[in-house]
Scaffold this active site. Structure first.
Site, PDB file in Angstrom:
ATOM      1  N   HIS A 112       2.132  -5.441  -0.377  1.00  0.00           N
ATOM      2  CA  HIS A 112       2.504  -5.913   0.717  1.00  0.00           C
ATOM      3  C   HIS A 112       3.449  -6.848   0.425  1.00  0.00           C
ATOM      4  O   HIS A 112       3.001  -7.957  -0.141  1.00  0.00           O
ATOM      5  CB  HIS A 112       1.283  -6.571   1.622  1.00  0.00           C
TER       6      HIS A 112
ATOM      7  N   CYS B 274      -5.025  -2.506   3.010  1.00  0.00           N
ATOM      8  CA  CYS B 274      -4.119  -3.576   2.349  1.00  0.00           C
ATOM      9  C   CYS B 274      -4.672  -4.850   2.401  1.00  0.00           C
ATOM     10  O   CYS B 274      -5.098  -5.495   3.400  1.00  0.00           O
ATOM     11  CB  CYS B 274      -2.778  -3.483   3.058  1.00  0.00           C
TER      12      CYS B 274
ATOM     13  N   HIS C 129       3.281  -4.285   7.924  1.00  0.00           N
ATOM     14  CA  HIS C 129       3.180  -3.869   6.507  1.00  0.00           C
ATOM     15  C   HIS C 129       4.405  -3.252   6.087  1.00  0.00           C
ATOM     16  O   HIS C 129       4.951  -2.221   6.507  1.00  0.00           O
ATOM     17  CB  HIS C 129       2.285  -2.832   6.393  1.00  0.00           C
TER      18      HIS C 129
ATOM     19  N   HIS D 253       5.810  -9.814  -0.124  1.00  0.00           N
ATOM     20  CA  HIS D 253       5.557 -11.271  -0.261  1.00  0.00           C
ATOM     21  C   HIS D 253       6.344 -11.955  -1.158  1.00  0.00           C
ATOM     22  O   HIS D 253       6.754 -11.492  -2.138  1.00  0.00           O
ATOM     23  CB  HIS D 253       3.980 -11.650  -0.642  1.00  0.00           C
TER      24      HIS D 253
END
Ligand code: 5GP
Ligand code: ZN
Length: 111
Positions: A97, A4, A46, A99
């Site tokens: 991931h 990631c 994560h 955000h």
């Protein structure tokens, strides 16, 4: 998550222009800014996307939301700002991931 991109930024394996961090979030400048100010706020744990959230994330997400206007003020965005969370392939999410985009400044395009 070893593959990631944002986990690699959290680990310090990929450099980023970090604006703020604490024990649960990292905030850094987007590499391809779409506005005068374009920050990304990510949780240090994560989480793939908004679709993976469950009740255990309640405090984390609440804390992230509460930090956004403080960050905006610190960036000089006194007249307001925009937040965007792209979710999933059809939502335009490119990095899986979770955000939050924080955008602002005089060049903010129409939505
Ligand atoms: P998404 O489309 O997933 O909501 O947004 C991903 C964002 O991550 C994009 O705005 C893109 O410019 C940004 N981004 C992608 N790779 C990197 C990187 O390596 N460093 C930084 N700082 N931002 C990145
Ligand atoms: Zn990750």
């Amino acid at each position: 998550m070893s593959d990631c991109l944002f986990c690699k930024i959290i680990a310090g394996d990929i450099p980023a222009d970090i604006v703020y961090q604490d024990n649960e979030v990292l905030v850094f400048k987007d590499i391809n800014p779409k506005a005068d100010v374009h920050l990304l706020m990510i949780p240090k744990q994560h989480i793939n996307s908004l679709e993976q959230l469950n009740a255990s994330h309640h405090d984390l997400i609440s804390n992230m939301m509460l930090k956004l206007p403080i960050l905006a003020k610190n960036q000089g965005l006194n007249g307001g700002f925009r937040t965007i969370i792209n979710t999933g392939k059809d939502g335009g999410q490119e990095v899986f991931h979770l955000h939050m985009h924080l955008l602002g400044g005089k060049n903010l395009a129409g939505f």
